[in-house]
Design a protein around this motif. Structure first.
Motif, mmCIF file in Angstrom:
data_model
loop_
_atom_site.group_PDB
_atom_site.id
_atom_site.type_symbol
_atom_site.label_atom_id
_atom_site.label_comp_id
_atom_site.label_asym_id
_atom_site.label_seq_id
_atom_site.Cartn_x
_atom_site.Cartn_y
_atom_site.Cartn_z
ATOM 1 N N THR A 194 0.807 -1.221 0.000
ATOM 2 C CA THR A 194 0.000 0.000 0.000
ATOM 3 C C THR A 194 0.842 1.273 0.000
ATOM 4 N N SER A 195 1.959 1.289 0.718
ATOM 5 C CA SER A 195 2.778 2.498 0.810
ATOM 6 C C SER A 195 3.424 2.832 -0.533
ATOM 7 N N LEU A 196 4.084 1.844 -1.155
ATOM 8 C CA LEU A 196 4.741 2.083 -2.428
ATOM 9 C C LEU A 196 3.725 2.353 -3.527
ATOM 10 N N ALA A 197 2.608 1.638 -3.494
ATOM 11 C CA ALA A 197 1.577 1.848 -4.506
ATOM 12 C C ALA A 197 1.010 3.261 -4.429
ATOM 13 N N GLU A 198 0.813 3.760 -3.213
ATOM 14 C CA GLU A 198 0.287 5.114 -3.057
ATOM 15 C C GLU A 198 1.298 6.146 -3.537
ATOM 16 N N SER A 199 2.582 5.908 -3.272
ATOM 17 C CA SER A 199 3.629 6.816 -3.755
ATOM 18 C C SER A 199 3.653 6.843 -5.271
ATOM 19 N N LEU A 200 3.500 5.670 -5.895
ATOM 20 C CA LEU A 200 3.493 5.591 -7.349
ATOM 21 C C LEU A 200 2.271 6.311 -7.934
ATOM 22 N N ARG A 201 1.120 6.132 -7.331
ATOM 23 C CA ARG A 201 -0.082 6.831 -7.803
ATOM 24 C C ARG A 201 0.123 8.340 -7.740
ATOM 25 N N ARG A 202 0.699 8.795 -6.631
ATOM 26 C CA ARG A 202 0.913 10.233 -6.457
ATOM 27 C C ARG A 202 1.891 10.759 -7.506
ATOM 28 N N ALA A 203 2.959 9.999 -7.787
ATOM 29 C CA ALA A 203 3.961 10.418 -8.773
ATOM 30 C C ALA A 203 3.376 10.469 -10.174
ATOM 31 N N GLY A 205 0.163 10.908 -10.846
ATOM 32 C CA GLY A 205 -1.051 11.723 -10.885
ATOM 33 C C GLY A 205 -2.311 10.908 -11.022
ATOM 34 N N ILE A 206 -2.272 9.673 -10.531
ATOM 35 C CA ILE A 206 -3.440 8.791 -10.624
ATOM 36 C C ILE A 206 -4.266 8.950 -9.355
ATOM 37 N N SER A 207 -5.536 9.251 -9.510
ATOM 38 C CA SER A 207 -6.417 9.392 -8.356
ATOM 39 C C SER A 207 -7.433 8.262 -8.339
ATOM 40 N N PHE A 208 -7.878 7.931 -7.163
ATOM 41 C CA PHE A 208 -8.859 6.860 -7.002
ATOM 42 C C PHE A 208 -10.233 7.375 -7.401
ATOM 43 N N ARG A 209 -10.920 6.618 -8.252
ATOM 44 C CA ARG A 209 -12.256 7.010 -8.701
ATOM 45 C C ARG A 209 -13.289 6.316 -7.821
ATOM 46 N N HIS A 210 -13.849 7.066 -6.889
ATOM 47 C CA HIS A 210 -14.812 6.462 -5.977
ATOM 48 C C HIS A 210 -16.203 6.495 -6.593
ATOM 49 N N ALA A 211 -17.015 5.520 -6.211
ATOM 50 C CA ALA A 211 -18.340 5.373 -6.801
ATOM 51 C C ALA A 211 -19.472 5.728 -5.846
ATOM 52 N N GLY A 212 -19.137 6.078 -4.624
ATOM 53 C CA GLY A 212 -20.194 6.391 -3.684
ATOM 54 C C GLY A 212 -19.659 7.046 -2.433
ATOM 55 N N PRO A 213 -20.575 7.420 -1.500
ATOM 56 C CA PRO A 213 -20.151 8.063 -0.265
ATOM 57 C C PRO A 213 -19.160 7.197 0.504
ATOM 58 N N GLY A 214 -18.088 7.794 0.960
ATOM 59 C CA GLY A 214 -17.078 7.064 1.701
ATOM 60 C C GLY A 214 -16.010 6.463 0.822
ATOM 61 N N GLY A 215 -16.278 6.366 -0.468
ATOM 62 C CA GLY A 215 -15.337 5.732 -1.372
ATOM 63 C C GLY A 215 -14.094 6.538 -1.637
#
Length: 247
Positions: A194-203, A205-215
């Protein structure tokens, strides 16, 4: 919420011989089934569906017209519609929804009338009490004072300011002491951690596409499935405890 309670509530009002006009504002997936359930009232002119209303239409067609607001929810985080109604001197008849106790604002027979969630008979009987103009006036005066004391823009800003200042005054915790394992929330997490994956997403510019409240907080929804029944039962117990402590 709990729109399915409306038909039995209106049926009890009919049985009690209470004359009323019931207006439903808003739209959504349950609108057509609700129209079907209340079709007799619509045909008789006792029920009217208003559809979606902007703030100006809401003030004019509902708050400026209504004697009472009915809330049937299981749970709420306010709700704003109650404070808006109170600000317009509309009497409030509400379920004892989860959140009502912790909010600590609604007081039965003081600034509103309350009934158990899902109790259509009691909801109708509380509504019927509002034919008493003196009771209605007592409730709306106290409710208007509550809003002025707690829910105006100025009071809200003051409350947020106090909350932020209290947070800033807290000692800064040791990040290492607060660190807990974060469950994977996708293939990238499972592959890289999770830590490295989040760093890679940030580098990238990939954001998580949530589909509902809390997502928007995907890791909070990962791991083991949430026992929603246990969650709501715990929330109900906590809210009831606060409600009993501050009747």
């Amino acid at each position: 919420k709990r729109a399915q309670d409306l038909r039995p509530i209106l049926e009890v009002l009919d049985a009690l011989g209470i004359a009323y006009e019931f207006r439903v504002a808003g739209s959504g997936p349950y609108e057509q089934p609700l129209r079907d359930e209340l079709s007799k009232g619509v045909d008789a002119g006792r029920v009217r569906f208003m559809g979606r209303l902007d703030s100006g239409e809401l003030n004019r067609a509902l708050y400026g017209w209504a004697d009472a607001l009915l809330v049937t929810s299981d749970w709420e985080t306010g709700p704003l519609v109650i404070w808006e109604a109170m600000a317009h001197r509309v009497a409030v008849v509400s379920s004892r929804y989860i959140g009502e106790g912790c909010e600590g604002a609604l007081r039965h027979e003081e600034n509103c009338l309350l009934f158990p969630v899902g109790d259509a008979g009691e909801a109708a009987r509380q509504l019927a009490r509002l034919v008493d103009a003196r009771l209605r006036g007592h409730l709306t005066d106290a409710a208007f004072a509550l809003v002025a004391d707690r829910y105006t823009q100025e009071r809200s800003v003051e409350a947020w300011d106090r909350a932020f200042r209290a947070i800033l005054a807290l000692p800064i915790p040791d990040p290492g002491a607060c660190r807990t394992p974060v469950p994977a929330a996708g293939r990238l997490d499972a592959l890289l951690g999770t830590s490295l994956a989040e760093s890679l997403r940030r580098a990238l510019g990939i954001s998580f596409r949530h589909a509902g409240p809390g997502g928007e907080w995907p890791h909070a929804m990962g791991g083991q499935p949430i026992d929603t029944d246990a969650y709501w039962e715990q929330a109900r117990r906590l809210d009831s405890a606060v409600d009993v402590a501050h009747p």
